[in-house]
Write a protein that holds these residues in place. Structure first.
Motif, PDB file in Angstrom:
ATOM      1  N   ASP A  86       0.631  -0.906  -0.442  1.00 51.34           N
ATOM      2  CA  ASP A  86       0.099  -0.332  -0.032  1.00 51.34           C
ATOM      3  C   ASP A  86       0.601   1.223   0.273  1.00 51.34           C
ATOM      4  O   ASP A  86       0.209   2.216  -0.024  1.00 51.34           O
ATOM      5  CB  ASP A  86      -1.001  -0.357   1.310  1.00 51.34           C
ATOM      6  N   GLN A  87       2.102   1.090   0.135  1.00 49.79           N
ATOM      7  CA  GLN A  87       2.559   2.619   0.102  1.00 49.79           C
ATOM      8  C   GLN A  87       3.850   2.523  -0.666  1.00 49.79           C
ATOM      9  O   GLN A  87       4.542   3.648  -1.812  1.00 49.79           O
ATOM     10  CB  GLN A  87       4.106   2.206   1.382  1.00 49.79           C
ATOM     11  N   VAL A  88       3.890   1.549  -2.276  1.00 46.57           N
ATOM     12  CA  VAL A  88       4.656   1.387  -3.215  1.00 46.57           C
ATOM     13  C   VAL A  88       3.011   1.636  -4.594  1.00 46.57           C
ATOM     14  O   VAL A  88       2.428   0.997  -4.770  1.00 46.57           O
ATOM     15  CB  VAL A  88       4.688   0.025  -3.524  1.00 46.57           C
ATOM     16  N   HIS A  89       3.408   3.017  -5.654  1.00 50.23           N
ATOM     17  CA  HIS A  89       2.541   3.077  -6.345  1.00 50.23           C
ATOM     18  C   HIS A  89       3.306   3.161  -7.968  1.00 50.23           C
ATOM     19  O   HIS A  89       4.135   3.776  -7.476  1.00 50.23           O
ATOM     20  CB  HIS A  89       1.650   4.205  -6.638  1.00 50.23           C
ATOM     21  N   GLU A  90       2.657   2.103  -8.832  1.00 58.41           N
ATOM     22  CA  GLU A  90       2.909   2.608 -10.021  1.00 58.41           C
ATOM     23  C   GLU A  90       2.785   3.923 -10.813  1.00 58.41           C
ATOM     24  O   GLU A  90       1.802   4.813 -10.681  1.00 58.41           O
ATOM     25  CB  GLU A  90       2.529   1.974 -10.678  1.00 58.41           C
ATOM     26  N   ALA A  91       4.052   4.620 -11.806  1.00 68.44           N
ATOM     27  CA  ALA A  91       4.105   6.292 -11.970  1.00 68.44           C
ATOM     28  C   ALA A  91       4.370   5.317 -13.310  1.00 68.44           C
ATOM     29  O   ALA A  91       5.066   5.632 -13.930  1.00 68.44           O
ATOM     30  CB  ALA A  91       5.154   6.516 -11.753  1.00 68.44           C
ATOM     31  N   THR A  92       3.415   6.148 -14.461  1.00 66.06           N
ATOM     32  CA  THR A  92       2.875   6.080 -15.621  1.00 66.06           C
ATOM     33  C   THR A  92       2.853   7.858 -16.472  1.00 66.06           C
ATOM     34  O   THR A  92       2.822   8.649 -15.776  1.00 66.06           O
ATOM     35  CB  THR A  92       1.351   5.838 -15.756  1.00 66.06           C
ATOM     36  N   PRO A  93       3.955   7.936 -17.187  1.00 66.42           N
ATOM     37  CA  PRO A  93       3.578   9.179 -18.154  1.00 66.42           C
ATOM     38  C   PRO A  93       2.488   9.749 -18.332  1.00 66.42           C
ATOM     39  O   PRO A  93       1.267   8.981 -18.534  1.00 66.42           O
ATOM     40  CB  PRO A  93       4.215   8.399 -19.076  1.00 66.42           C
ATOM     41  N   GLY A  94       2.401  10.724 -18.127  1.00 67.95           N
ATOM     42  CA  GLY A  94       0.928  12.145 -18.021  1.00 67.95           C
ATOM     43  C   GLY A  94       0.352  11.780 -16.967  1.00 67.95           C
ATOM     44  O   GLY A  94      -0.272  12.796 -16.631  1.00 67.95           O
ATOM     45  N   THR A 105       5.028  15.804 -12.547  1.00 65.15           N
ATOM     46  CA  THR A 105       4.557  16.105 -13.750  1.00 65.15           C
ATOM     47  C   THR A 105       6.156  14.184 -13.829  1.00 65.15           C
ATOM     48  O   THR A 105       6.463  14.465 -14.262  1.00 65.15           O
ATOM     49  CB  THR A 105       4.382  16.534 -14.623  1.00 65.15           C
ATOM     50  N   VAL A 106       4.671  13.610 -14.386  1.00 62.84           N
ATOM     51  CA  VAL A 106       5.372  11.960 -14.550  1.00 62.84           C
ATOM     52  C   VAL A 106       5.400  12.294 -16.665  1.00 62.84           C
ATOM     53  O   VAL A 106       4.460  12.034 -16.990  1.00 62.84           O
ATOM     54  CB  VAL A 106       5.115  11.118 -14.372  1.00 62.84           C
ATOM     55  N   GLY A 107       7.026  12.096 -16.856  1.00 65.79           N
ATOM     56  CA  GLY A 107       7.046  11.644 -17.990  1.00 65.79           C
ATOM     57  C   GLY A 107       7.383  10.856 -18.795  1.00 65.79           C
ATOM     58  O   GLY A 107       7.490   9.345 -18.059  1.00 65.79           O
ATOM     59  N   GLY A 108       7.995  10.475 -20.115  1.00 60.20           N
ATOM     60  CA  GLY A 108       9.159   9.650 -20.414  1.00 60.20           C
ATOM     61  C   GLY A 108       8.659   8.348 -20.842  1.00 60.20           C
ATOM     62  O   GLY A 108       7.386   8.068 -21.262  1.00 60.20           O
ATOM     63  N   GLY A 109       9.325   7.053 -20.495  1.00 58.44           N
ATOM     64  CA  GLY A 109       8.599   5.738 -20.876  1.00 58.44           C
ATOM     65  C   GLY A 109       9.646   4.827 -21.223  1.00 58.44           C
ATOM     66  O   GLY A 109       9.287   3.828 -21.003  1.00 58.44           O
ATOM     67  N   ASP A 110      11.070   5.230 -21.909  1.00 54.25           N
ATOM     68  CA  ASP A 110      12.049   4.611 -22.618  1.00 54.25           C
ATOM     69  C   ASP A 110      13.112   4.681 -21.950  1.00 54.25           C
ATOM     70  O   ASP A 110      13.786   6.067 -22.282  1.00 54.25           O
ATOM     71  CB  ASP A 110      11.923   4.090 -23.694  1.00 54.25           C
ATOM     72  N   ASN A 123      11.592   3.362 -18.180  1.00 51.70           N
ATOM     73  CA  ASN A 123      11.849   4.559 -17.462  1.00 51.70           C
ATOM     74  C   ASN A 123      11.300   5.656 -17.581  1.00 51.70           C
ATOM     75  O   ASN A 123      10.669   6.110 -18.888  1.00 51.70           O
ATOM     76  CB  ASN A 123      13.457   5.092 -17.946  1.00 51.70           C
ATOM     77  N   VAL A 124      10.945   6.140 -16.639  1.00 43.55           N
ATOM     78  CA  VAL A 124       9.971   7.287 -16.134  1.00 43.55           C
ATOM     79  C   VAL A 124      10.531   8.682 -15.562  1.00 43.55           C
ATOM     80  O   VAL A 124      11.683   8.103 -14.956  1.00 43.55           O
ATOM     81  CB  VAL A 124       8.945   6.878 -15.438  1.00 43.55           C
ATOM     82  N   PRO A 145      10.713  17.471 -20.729  1.00 43.17           N
ATOM     83  CA  PRO A 145       9.328  17.842 -20.384  1.00 43.17           C
ATOM     84  C   PRO A 145       8.639  17.433 -21.453  1.00 43.17           C
ATOM     85  O   PRO A 145       8.738  17.700 -22.494  1.00 43.17           O
ATOM     86  CB  PRO A 145       9.252  18.619 -19.473  1.00 43.17           C
ATOM     87  N   ALA A 146       7.175  17.135 -21.246  1.00 47.12           N
ATOM     88  CA  ALA A 146       5.853  17.496 -22.136  1.00 47.12           C
ATOM     89  C   ALA A 146       5.886  18.796 -22.270  1.00 47.12           C
ATOM     90  O   ALA A 146       5.689  19.263 -23.665  1.00 47.12           O
ATOM     91  CB  ALA A 146       5.287  16.266 -21.895  1.00 47.12           C
ATOM     92  N   ALA A 147       5.805  19.441 -21.210  1.00 49.76           N
ATOM     93  CA  ALA A 147       5.747  20.663 -21.263  1.00 49.76           C
ATOM     94  C   ALA A 147       6.537  21.859 -20.013  1.00 49.76           C
ATOM     95  O   ALA A 147       6.829  21.341 -19.182  1.00 49.76           O
ATOM     96  CB  ALA A 147       4.137  21.626 -20.413  1.00 49.76           C
ATOM     97  N   LEU A 148       6.901  22.183 -20.429  1.00 51.36           N
ATOM     98  CA  LEU A 148       8.091  23.884 -19.582  1.00 51.36           C
ATOM     99  C   LEU A 148       6.788  24.869 -18.753  1.00 51.36           C
ATOM    100  O   LEU A 148       6.089  24.966 -18.802  1.00 51.36           O
ATOM    101  CB  LEU A 148       8.949  24.048 -20.074  1.00 51.36           C
ATOM    102  N   PRO A 149       7.502  24.612 -17.811  1.00 49.17           N
ATOM    103  CA  PRO A 149       6.493  25.984 -16.530  1.00 49.17           C
ATOM    104  C   PRO A 149       7.186  27.651 -17.436  1.00 49.17           C
ATOM    105  O   PRO A 149       8.422  27.763 -18.256  1.00 49.17           O
ATOM    106  CB  PRO A 149       7.587  25.567 -15.447  1.00 49.17           C
ATOM    107  N   ASP A 150       6.148  28.321 -17.386  1.00 47.94           N
ATOM    108  CA  ASP A 150       6.991  29.933 -17.660  1.00 47.94           C
ATOM    109  C   ASP A 150       8.065  30.208 -17.348  1.00 47.94           C
ATOM    110  O   ASP A 150       7.827  29.747 -16.164  1.00 47.94           O
ATOM    111  CB  ASP A 150       5.932  30.441 -17.812  1.00 47.94           C
TER     112      ASP A 150
END
Length: 224
Positions: A86-94, A105-110, A123-124, A145-150
């Protein structure tokens, strides 16, 4: 925000209300030291130099409020190593995570290609924003990153050594992703001579760019 380097690919990011988010506490870093005071852990992939399974499991079992987000295979490795499920979660892009006042914000993939015949790890990447300041950890990739901060990033963490890279990749990544400060990571294979050469090649005085190159030694911090 205070960014502290704990060796190789591991950093911790201080949170407004105390504690820290720790990214990639692996076997080539001071994982136990990094995890002291951690309220959340982010793991890019399942290679041991990015996740020290026994150290993370020990921290989780002693601190039941701490949560981990990790790539799917890294999450599986932690559970197999005895981490409370219950303390471990999968992170997925998006995904966008809200963690103790931080926005992640999670990104990546490979994972980057080591060789065409070697399977690529999942690889995220993590873009962490705390109090208007931002840090990007790409894991073992040069995926932006898919999008950058201003205004761009405050800190870009750039891998500088590994069996899957050449220095040109690091230079191109540092120049392509707008950031105020570039901090080298994934440096466990570098000698001091290697660090000096890498610093000279990534420094903007040689090849241009609009950032400050700031190498941190293990245990050293940077005010973001």
């Amino acid at each position: 925000m205070q960014l502290t380097f704990h060796g190789h690919a591991c950093v911790s990011l201080g949170l407004p209300d105390g504690g820290a988010i720790v990214i990639d506490p692996g076997t080539l870093s001071d994982a136990a030291g990094a995890l002291t005071g951690a309220v959340a852990v982010l793991i890019t992939h399942d290679h041991p130099d990015h996740v020290n399974v026994p150290a993370v499991v020990e921290h989780l079992t002693s601190a039941p409020d701490v949560q981990v987000w990790a790539s799917g295979p890294a999450a599986e490795a932690l559970r197999a190593g005895g981490a409370p499920a219950d303390q471990v979660h999968e992170a997925t892009p998006g995904q966008v995570l809200e963690i103790s006042g931080a926005r992640v914000t999670v990104g990546g993939g490979d994972h980057a290609v080591i060789h065409p015949e070697i399977p690529r790890a999942v690889n995220v990447t993590y873009l962490v924003e705390i109090g208007g300041e931002s840090v990007f950890h790409p894991g073992d990739s040069y995926e932006p990153p898919a999008a950058l901060p201003d205004g761009g990033l405050d800190v870009l963490l750039v891998p500088v050594s590994g069996p899957w890279m050449k220095t040109a990749y690091a230079i191109d990544f540092a120049r392509a992703v707008p950031a105020g400060v570039v901090v080298p990571i994934h440096d466990g294979l570098l000698s001091e001579f290697g660090h000096g050469l890498t610093g000279r090649l990534l420094d903007t005085a040689r090849l241009g760019g609009d950032y400050t190159y700031s190498r941190l030694t293990a245990g050293e911090s940077l005010a973001v």
